[in-house]
Design a protein around this motif. Structure first.
Motif, PDB file in Angstrom:
ATOM      1  N   LEU A 130      -6.621  16.760   0.942  1.00 23.03           N
ATOM      2  CA  LEU A 130      -6.717  15.335   1.263  1.00 23.03           C
ATOM      3  C   LEU A 130      -8.202  14.985   1.229  1.00 23.03           C
ATOM      4  CD1 LEU A 130      -5.097  12.774   2.161  1.00 23.03           C
ATOM      5  CD2 LEU A 130      -5.817  13.342   4.483  1.00 23.03           C
TER       6      LEU A 130
ATOM      7  N   ALA B  45       1.571   5.614   0.381  1.00 22.59           N
ATOM      8  CA  ALA B  45       1.381   5.999   1.775  1.00 22.59           C
ATOM      9  C   ALA B  45       2.298   5.176   2.674  1.00 22.59           C
ATOM     10  CB  ALA B  45      -0.074   5.786   2.175  1.00 22.59           C
TER      11      ALA B  45
ATOM     12  N   VAL C 298       3.655  10.715   3.023  1.00 21.60           N
ATOM     13  CA  VAL C 298       3.712  10.531   1.576  1.00 21.60           C
ATOM     14  C   VAL C 298       5.151  10.142   1.224  1.00 21.60           C
ATOM     15  CG1 VAL C 298       3.409  11.610  -0.682  1.00 21.60           C
ATOM     16  CG2 VAL C 298       1.937  12.288   1.236  1.00 21.60           C
TER      17      VAL C 298
ATOM     18  N   LEU D  44      -4.234   1.657   5.238  1.00 20.33           N
ATOM     19  CA  LEU D  44      -3.863   2.557   4.138  1.00 20.33           C
ATOM     20  C   LEU D  44      -2.390   2.412   3.743  1.00 20.33           C
ATOM     21  CD1 LEU D  44      -4.969   4.863   2.321  1.00 20.33           C
ATOM     22  CD2 LEU D  44      -4.118   6.472   4.030  1.00 20.33           C
TER      23      LEU D  44
ATOM     24  N   LEU E 254      -1.488   7.312  -3.061  1.00 14.96           N
ATOM     25  CA  LEU E 254      -2.221   8.485  -2.577  1.00 14.96           C
ATOM     26  C   LEU E 254      -2.607   9.465  -3.686  1.00 14.96           C
ATOM     27  CD1 LEU E 254      -0.257   9.211   0.710  1.00 14.96           C
ATOM     28  CD2 LEU E 254      -2.633   8.461   0.514  1.00 14.96           C
TER      29      LEU E 254
ATOM     30  N   PHE F 131      -7.169  10.067  -1.155  1.00 12.69           N
ATOM     31  CA  PHE F 131      -6.216  10.553  -2.162  1.00 12.69           C
ATOM     32  C   PHE F 131      -5.961  12.046  -2.006  1.00 12.69           C
ATOM     33  CE2 PHE F 131      -8.872  12.850  -5.215  1.00 12.69           C
ATOM     34  CZ  PHE F 131     -10.140  12.430  -4.845  1.00 12.69           C
TER      35      PHE F 131
END
Length: 197
Positions: A27, A76, A90, A135, A140, A148
DNA sequence: ACCGCGATGCCCT
DNA sequence: GGGCATCGCGGTA
């Protein structure tokens, strides 16, 4: 750090497969001042949509909050919980998602932060990384984005690694579903969340 | 080590 | 108005 972007379709698979495949991935957060923080995903949980009593979309709930869970795989889903924490997921599509439960700090963190395991828990990691509703519904898997997911090159991801599994956390009122083994962790990682597997 | 609990606000009925 | 995909503290052992 050297990383390899993932295909935009990475999350377009069975949710359990995605939860497993995310273990070991990176991440990455890129701030406006060009500083970068990199962490390794070491723990995930699968939420299986309308058939899963523990999932926010259980029974086909379509509400403002669950909108993100019906979005494109790879987006996201960030929700607010207990009046003070955010949690990051996710989306894998059709109301299903994978919760990111714990990360190992790799780059852009202090030794103290590593020692204190500031990313070992779904609420803790969002607090530390500044992840909020901002977000929500963002892609992502876009390497140009502020947040990302990518793969580690010449690192853990290039080698085989063992994944352990156990019951999900904090959903005791979901009946049998509380016992489904949908929590996944990187074996022997020192950065898994509580409670222990 | 384990257990119980309070904080705190949004979401949904 | 009830419940919540959490966390950290304070008590007991």
């Amino acid at each position: 750090m050297n990383f390899r972007p993932l295909p935009p379709t990475f999350a377009r698979k069975d949710t359990i497969e995605v939860a497993l495949a995310l273990i070991g991935k990176l991440l990455i957060l890129q701030a406006q001042d060009f500083s970068v923080r990199v962490s390794r995903i070491v723990e995930t949980e699968a939420y299986l949509g309308e058939e899963d009593p523990a999932c926010h979309t259980f029974g086909g709930r379509k509400t403002p909050r669950t909108q993100a869970m019906y979005g494109t795989p790879g987006t996201a889903y960030v929700y607010f919980i207990y009046g003070m924490y955010y949690c990051l997921n996710v989306v894998t599509g059709k109301g299903e998602a994978v919760l990111i439960r714990a990360l190992e700090p790799l780059e852009g963190f202090t030794e103290e932060q590593r020692r204190n395991k500031v990313l070992s828990g779904p609420g803790k990691l969002c607090r530390e990384l500044g992840i909020t509703k901002e977000l929500n519904q963002k892609n992502l898997f876009d390497p140009g984005a502020a947040v990302f997911i990518a793969a580690e090159r010449d690192g853990l991801e290039e080698h085989s690694h063992d994944v352990i599994h156990g019951e999900r956390v904090g959903i005791s009122s979901a009946g049998d579903a509380a016992h489904w083994p949908l929590r996944f962790g990187l074996k022997d990682s020192a950065f898994l969340s509580s409670p222990r597997f």
